[in-house]
Structure formats: C-alpha cells, structure tokens
Design an enzyme around this catalytic site. Structure first.
Site, short mmCIF file in Angstrom:
data_model
loop_
_atom_site.label_atom_id
_atom_site.label_comp_id
_atom_site.label_asym_id
_atom_site.label_seq_id
_atom_site.Cartn_x
_atom_site.Cartn_y
_atom_site.Cartn_z
N SER A 180 0.84 -1.20 0.00
CA SER A 180 0.00 0.00 0.00
C SER A 180 0.88 1.26 0.00
O SER A 180 1.65 1.47 -0.91
CB SER A 180 -0.96 -0.03 1.19
OG SER A 180 -2.02 0.89 1.02
N ASP A 232 -5.75 -3.59 -2.30
CA ASP A 232 -4.74 -3.26 -1.29
C ASP A 232 -4.13 -4.50 -0.63
O ASP A 232 -4.84 -5.35 -0.11
CB ASP A 232 -5.39 -2.37 -0.22
CG ASP A 232 -4.38 -1.67 0.66
OD1 ASP A 232 -3.46 -2.34 1.16
OD2 ASP A 232 -4.53 -0.46 0.87
#
Length: 297
Positions: free
Chosen positions: A44, A158
């Site tokens: 991320s 993510d």
C-alpha cells in the site's frame, strides 16, 4: 581501512498517510553509512514510498507531497461514479507518472516487490516484474475507496488486507539484516490528531465534494436513513477504522511469525489515514523513530 556497510532488506508497511513516516526512515538509513538498502518490499503506502525510492525519485516525491494542503489532497481524488470504489485513483497516478516517467520493476537499481491482494482467490500477490506504476496502483487500491486494478486477469486490491508488513518477500534477497516498519504501533499520548474526513477548508464545497455528498445522500434515502440521527463518524472514518482494526491484528501475527532484526513502529494515532497534508510531520516522526529503534544496530 574501507568502511563496510550491511545490506538491508526493508519491509515497508500499510497505513495510509502514516506511511509517509517511512520516508523519514529511509532518510535516516541513507545518512548512516552502516546501512545500504539493497531490497524493498512494500504494501500500500509502503509500496508507494518504496517503489519511488527504488526508482531514484524520492527527492521529487518528498518535495511534492510536503507542499500538499488538505484541499490539494481532495483534488487528487477523482470521483469514479462506480460501485467498486469511490475514487479511480487515475488523477493521482497521472501525477506519479509525470514525476517518475515509465519504469519496469526489473529495471530498477534496487530489488523491489509490491504486495497486493487477489480479490477472487483471497491471497496475497507479489509483484516484482512489469510496470512499477501498475504494481503501486494495485497495492494501494483500498477497497471501497479506490477502484481495483486488473493485472494479468487478476483483480487486485490493497495488499494490507493480507500482509500489512511484508517481511516474507525480503527473505528471498541476500541481505545482512531485515528492517521492518509497522504503521500499527500502540497509541501514544500527545500524538496530534486531525480529522481524516474533512477535506474542505472554509470554502464552499467543490464539484467532487458535492458529488460525493449527493452520492451518500442518495444511498441514505434508498436505505431509509434520511432524517435519522447520524453516527459520530462518517464513511471515511468507518473505512479507515475498519481497515486499521483488521490490519493491526494481522500485523501482530506477522511480526510474531517473522522476527526482523530491526523494527520501527509508528503509533497508529500519529495521523489519520487520509492526512497527507501532514507529510512533513510524519517524515520527521519516521526519522526520529528510526534513530530510536536502529541506533543500537
């Protein structure tokens, strides 16, 4: 006698704007000749910082992000008008492309791996070849916030859903030690808190703010919530708190399973997940925590 530095495999974690603290960690490592960053695995925001550093463009990114205001952050979030995510992320990624140019991961001077989640198979994916931008985009696709990224037929979101502190990918590299950065450290008193949801200053709402407001109001009307007392937190709070609760538990498990030689922990209440306008504060915090955690090494 020549000075010998140790090769560091760096694991950079997930945690939204707190991930900017990882720039400070990198700066501390750069200033200390005992360490040489030879490989990076990022998840991320850790993939954003790590990928940009591996491409040799961290100076440009740091200058840009430190100049962002709260309003600038909101303008980078382009409304997707999609049920798969509120924002497409295209505007932000266009900015990153403009800064970095085109690059493939295998051509970077530093080994780099971005962690994403295969939404259909429910498992983590290590992206260590192909487009750097696509890998970063996939790794940062927070569910319900950013639309997913499709790479090689896989729908990716993510990486923090499955591996918020990606230590395992660093083990395949020939480093002398592994240093991990967790953005899920224990809360600390005195940490500045800032709203994660209020992107407007005192100005009138812009078109994207109005579109989001209309979108949310439409859902409330259809669900029969209109006119009822609203909760003390809004949609952005709900998303960020839910993600952080999940990631905190996974992070503790991962750190117990993979014991890095160096661990830097950034308090979870250091800033909100969308507080990118507090970049300089987070970078300084990361530098200070790196000094505290790593000087004994």
């Amino acid at each position: 006698m020549a000075h010998s530095s140790r090769n560091v495999s760096l694991a950079l974690g997930s945690g939204g704007a707190r991930g900017l603290a990882q720039i400070g960690v990198i700066r501390w490592l750069e200033e200390n000749r005992d360490f040489n960053i030879s490989s990076i695995a990022g998840c991320s925001m850790g993939a954003v910082v790590g990928g940009i550093y591996a491409a040799g463009k961290l100076d440009v990114y740091e200058e840009w992000v430190c100049a962002l205001t709260r309003r600038d952050v909101f303008r980078l979030l382009d409304f997707a008008f999609s049920w798969s995510g509120l924002f497409s992320g295209d505007r932000l990624m266009r900015k990153l492309r403009e800064m970095l140019g085109e690059a493939n991961i295998e051509d970077l001077p530093i080994a780099f791996t971005a962690i994403a989640t295969d939404l259909e198979k429910g498992r983590e994916v290590w992206l260590s070849r192909g487009s750097l931008f696509d890998a970063i985009r996939a790794s940062m696709a927070i569910p319900t916030v950013f639309t997913p990224m499709v790479i090689d037929g896989r729908t990716l979101v993510d990486g923090g859903l499955v591996n918020p502190v990606p230590i395992a990918p660093t083990l395949r590299e020939r480093g002398d030690l592994t240093i991990a950065v967790s953005l899920s450290g224990r809360e600390e008193e005195g940490m500045g808190e800032d709203s994660t949801a209020s992107f407007s200053d005192d100005a009138e709402p812009g078109p994207y703010q109005k579109a989001i407001g209309d979108f949310i109001e439409g859902i409330q009307q259809k669900l029969g919530f209109e006119g009822k007392q609203q909760p003390s937190f809004d949609m952005f709070d709900l998303v960020s708190r839910s993600l952080e609760t999940m990631q905190n538990g996974i992070t503790r498990f991962r750190l117990a399973a993979y014991d890095p030689q160096g661990l830097i922990e950034i308090p979870v209440n250091a800033c909100g997940i969308f507080d990118f306008h507090r970049a300089r504060e987070m970078i300084d915090l990361g530098y200070e925590r790196a000094e505290r955690a790593l000087k004994h090494l």
